[in-house]
Design a protein around this motif. Structure first.
Motif, PDB file in Angstrom:
ATOM      1  N   GLY A  40      39.004  43.519  50.203  1.00 27.91           N
ATOM      2  CA  GLY A  40      39.856  43.440  51.383  1.00 27.91           C
ATOM      3  C   GLY A  40      41.134  44.217  51.145  1.00 27.91           C
ATOM      4  N   ARG A  45      43.490  40.302  51.926  1.00 28.47           N
ATOM      5  CA  ARG A  45      43.377  40.089  50.479  1.00 28.47           C
ATOM      6  C   ARG A  45      44.414  39.070  49.990  1.00 28.47           C
ATOM      7  NH1 ARG A  45      44.715  41.924  45.307  1.00 28.47           N
ATOM      8  NH2 ARG A  45      42.880  42.022  43.958  1.00 28.47           N
ATOM      9  N   GLN A  93      33.778  39.881  51.253  1.00 31.13           N
ATOM     10  CA  GLN A  93      34.780  40.642  50.500  1.00 31.13           C
ATOM     11  C   GLN A  93      34.925  40.158  49.056  1.00 31.13           C
ATOM     12  OE1 GLN A  93      36.384  43.285  51.913  1.00 31.13           O
ATOM     13  NE2 GLN A  93      35.106  42.885  53.691  1.00 31.13           N
TER      14      GLN A  93
END
Length: 77
Positions: A19, A24, A68
């Motif tokens: 990500g 993230r 992810q």
């Protein structure tokens, strides 16, 4: 392998979190960091979201977010 592919009841270790930017950071803030053990506890009836047990608590995340997260499946349960 990514977290969305882990079967219910199996344990794995997080290897990497992908990500970009805010996504993230959000995943890392929720405790999804490398070398952490994670277990898939439940999958919603329509398949999204999934419930994880991580660091002593339950966390529900979307399949798109789980894609992810790179994991390595462990033999333990």
């Amino acid at each position: 392998m990514t977290l969305d592919k882990l079967p219910v009841g199996k344990q794995a270790t997080i290897v990497a979190v992908g990500g970009e930017g805010a996504l993230r950071c959000r995943l890392l803030d929720m405790g999804l960091i490398p070398k952490t053990k994670v277990v898939v506890r439940k999958v919603a009836p329509m398949g999204d979201p999934i419930e994880l047990q991580i660091r002593g608590y339950e966390l529900s995340i979307r399949i798109a977010d789980a894609q992810q997260i790179e994991i390595e499946e462990s033999g333990e349960q």
